[in-house]
Write an enzyme that holds these catalytic residues in place. Structure first.
Site, PDB file in Angstrom:
ATOM      1  N   ASP A 184       0.815  -1.218   0.000  1.00  0.00           N
ATOM      2  CA  ASP A 184       0.000   0.000   0.000  1.00  0.00           C
ATOM      3  C   ASP A 184       0.846   1.264   0.000  1.00  0.00           C
ATOM      4  OD1 ASP A 184      -2.321  -1.496   0.062  1.00  0.00           O
ATOM      5  OD2 ASP A 184      -2.533  -1.380   2.245  1.00  0.00           O
TER       6      ASP A 184
ATOM      7  N   GLU B 223       1.369  -1.291   5.394  1.00  0.00           N
ATOM      8  CA  GLU B 223       0.000  -1.662   5.060  1.00  0.00           C
ATOM      9  C   GLU B 223      -0.893  -0.529   5.576  1.00  0.00           C
ATOM     10  OE1 GLU B 223      -2.903  -4.906   3.961  1.00  0.00           O
ATOM     11  OE2 GLU B 223      -1.096  -3.924   3.214  1.00  0.00           O
TER      12      GLU B 223
ATOM     13  N   LYS C  49      -4.867   0.455   6.564  1.00  0.00           N
ATOM     14  CA  LYS C  49      -6.212  -0.031   6.841  1.00  0.00           C
ATOM     15  C   LYS C  49      -6.997   1.042   7.582  1.00  0.00           C
ATOM     16  CE  LYS C  49      -5.678  -4.208   5.188  1.00  0.00           C
ATOM     17  NZ  LYS C  49      -6.419  -4.625   3.967  1.00  0.00           N
TER      18      LYS C  49
END
Length: 259
Positions: A75, A106, A108
């Site tokens: 990401d 990452e 989220k």
């Protein structure tokens, strides 16, 4: 003596944090979960582009090595573009050599045990790649190959799903269990959120039961400074062996097939 009382650092930190929070909250509005994720990812990457020193580039994409291995899709890749090339791809979907990578994240909207596991696997897929290091020239003098540094890995999120945020014992237990599996390649160095502060595992060793946790106002900005500090300690990336790459096919093997 200048006695002008303008904006203080504390106020600047609060402003940066509030600005991040407003943008992350806006990511909650799209009805489609993929759209929500895209807005959240763009928000974090744009913040890092503005906050980090200009020597660091920030994109999403893949990391490749000279043996034709490719990481999982990452990401957020923080990488050097001064001493190493970007092999191919457009902004938002690039392939960079493993030697150029400083950190991977990452992204989220929530911190959960499952997302921590996914983050550790994405991080591992980059750290296990082969990195070259060859002699280089500095100030007209040939220098020895640089030792390879630890690639920083972490998780960026809007907030924690745990009831006590980053102070939740279950969260730290989940990180501890992940890091015990492979302290070198799966360890998570930092968890940074927009609303719940940050957890710093840099100085506590791997695995650890005692991360540094900051949940006070302005913690998001202080977490960014902590990341910059860790990046600067790495120094410059190693000199890439382009001849080694030239002699190998760039992409023949994928480490995964997801996203």
């Amino acid at each position: 003596m200048n006695t002008n009382k303008g904006t203080t650092l504390r106020e600047a930190f609060r402003y940066t944090e509030k600005s991040l929070q407003i943008k992350l909250e806006s990511a909650e509005f799209p009805a489609h979960p993929v759209a929500k994720g895209d807005v959240s990812e763009d928000t974090w990457r744009d913040l890092l582009r503005r906050f980090l020193p200009s020597r660091y580039c920030v994109e999403t994409g893949f990391v490749v090595d000279a043996k034709s291995a490719v990481s999982k899709q990452i990401d957020c890749i923080i990488y050097d573009n001064n001493f190493t090339p970007t092999f191919w791809g457009e902004r938002g979907y690039i392939y960079v050599p493993a030697e150029s990578v400083h950190a991977v994240f990452e992204i989220k909207q929530r911190i959960t045990k499952e997302y921590l596991r996914q983050a550790s696997e994405k991080i591992e897929s980059v750290r296990i790649l082969h990195r070259t290091s060859v002699p280089y020239t500095a100030s007209g003098k040939e220098e020895e190959p640089k030792p390879l540094f630890h690639i920083i890995g972490g998780l960026l999120a809007t907030k924690s799903e745990y009831r006590k945020g980053l102070n939740e014992p279950k969260l730290n237990k989940a990180v501890h269990e992940i890091q015990q599996q492979d302290p070198k390649n799966k360890c998570i160095d930092i968890i940074l959120t927009g609303f719940d502060g940050y957890a710093d595992y840099f100085n506590t060793g791997f695995p650890t039961d005692n991360p540094y946790i900051d949940i006070e106002e302005g913690a998001a900005t202080r977490g960014l400074f902590r990341l910059v500090e860790a990046l600067l300690k790495q120094g410059t990336v190693s000199a890439i062996d382009l001849d080694y790459y030239h002699k190998n096919a760039f992409v023949k093997k994928r480490l995964d097939s997801d996203d």
